[in-house]
Design a protein around this motif. Structure first.
Motif, mmCIF file in Angstrom:
data_model
loop_
_atom_site.group_PDB
_atom_site.id
_atom_site.type_symbol
_atom_site.label_atom_id
_atom_site.label_comp_id
_atom_site.label_asym_id
_atom_site.label_seq_id
_atom_site.Cartn_x
_atom_site.Cartn_y
_atom_site.Cartn_z
ATOM 1 N N MET A 1 0.845 -1.180 0.000
ATOM 2 C CA MET A 1 0.000 0.000 0.000
ATOM 3 C C MET A 1 0.893 1.246 0.000
ATOM 4 O O MET A 1 1.886 1.309 0.703
ATOM 5 C CB MET A 1 -0.905 0.000 1.236
ATOM 6 N N THR A 2 0.494 2.234 -0.759
ATOM 7 C CA THR A 2 1.231 3.480 -0.844
ATOM 8 C C THR A 2 0.998 4.319 0.409
ATOM 9 O O THR A 2 -0.136 4.442 0.871
ATOM 10 C CB THR A 2 0.783 4.281 -2.081
ATOM 11 N N ASP A 3 2.064 4.891 0.943
ATOM 12 C CA ASP A 3 1.966 5.782 2.102
ATOM 13 C C ASP A 3 1.809 7.214 1.585
ATOM 14 O O ASP A 3 2.780 7.880 1.259
ATOM 15 C CB ASP A 3 3.207 5.658 2.976
ATOM 16 N N HIS A 4 0.573 7.673 1.505
ATOM 17 C CA HIS A 4 0.293 9.001 0.968
ATOM 18 C C HIS A 4 0.636 10.119 1.949
ATOM 19 O O HIS A 4 0.776 11.273 1.532
ATOM 20 C CB HIS A 4 -1.180 9.107 0.560
ATOM 21 N N LEU A 5 0.783 9.796 3.219
ATOM 22 C CA LEU A 5 1.157 10.808 4.206
ATOM 23 C C LEU A 5 2.646 11.121 4.190
ATOM 24 O O LEU A 5 3.056 12.185 4.639
ATOM 25 C CB LEU A 5 0.761 10.357 5.616
ATOM 26 N N HIS A 6 3.439 10.185 3.700
ATOM 27 C CA HIS A 6 4.894 10.356 3.680
ATOM 28 C C HIS A 6 5.428 10.008 2.288
ATOM 29 O O HIS A 6 6.058 8.969 2.106
ATOM 30 C CB HIS A 6 5.550 9.467 4.735
ATOM 31 N N PRO A 7 5.183 10.878 1.314
ATOM 32 C CA PRO A 7 5.640 10.567 -0.045
ATOM 33 C C PRO A 7 7.167 10.501 -0.098
ATOM 34 O O PRO A 7 7.850 11.195 0.656
ATOM 35 C CB PRO A 7 5.120 11.747 -0.871
ATOM 36 N N VAL A 8 7.655 9.642 -0.962
ATOM 37 C CA VAL A 8 9.096 9.505 -1.133
ATOM 38 C C VAL A 8 9.440 9.967 -2.541
ATOM 39 O O VAL A 8 9.104 9.311 -3.522
ATOM 40 C CB VAL A 8 9.557 8.042 -0.909
ATOM 41 N N LEU A 9 10.065 11.129 -2.605
ATOM 42 C CA LEU A 9 10.506 11.693 -3.875
ATOM 43 C C LEU A 9 12.000 11.930 -3.801
ATOM 44 O O LEU A 9 12.516 12.334 -2.754
ATOM 45 C CB LEU A 9 9.809 13.029 -4.142
#
Length: 137
Positions: free
Chosen positions: A1-9
């Protein structure tokens, strides 16, 4: 599941974002910090929470916040702040001067940049200094 609260860019992806895109993210980050500060600090009624939030997130208050934290900023943060201040939004609200809105955009760009870089501790350091100004009002 993608963690939308802590995006990794990566740094390159963040660098490709415009100052106004960073400010778009930073606007939400800054408002949630203010709302949480007020709710956890004892402001209880919805009316009081809303009116105090509006006072603290408006452009004039954000411009004051920049003055409080600017001496603390490192070179990279100063660069983000300067680019945010020089961004050219399509409109300025009637409740703010052009200068206030430019500094508000700068603050939001900085908070957006720090958030996307995952520098949550730094966000907290800067917000703590800003909060000292809240308590003085």
């Amino acid at each position: 599941m993608t963690d939308h609260l802590h995006p990794v860019l990566d740094d390159a992806a963040i660098a490709r974002m415009t100052s106004l895109a960073l400010a778009h993210v930073g606007d939400a980050v800054y408002e949630i910090l203010v709302r949480t500060h007020l709710a956890c600090g004892g402001t209880q009624t919805a009316k009081n929470l809303h009116s105090r939030t509006i006072q603290l997130v408006r452009a004039s208050a954000q411009a004051e916040a920049v003055k409080r934290i600017q001496p603390m900023l490192d070179e990279d943060e100063q660069t983000v702040l300067r680019h945010g201040r020089n961004a050219k939004p399509k409109s300025v609200p009637k409740s703010a001067s052009v200068a206030e809105y430019a500094y508000a955009t700068a603050l939001e760009a900085l908070f957006g940049w720090l958030y996307l870089k995952g520098r949550y501790e730094r966000i907290n350091e800067l917000f703590e200094v800003i909060c000292q100004g809240f308590d003085a009002k």
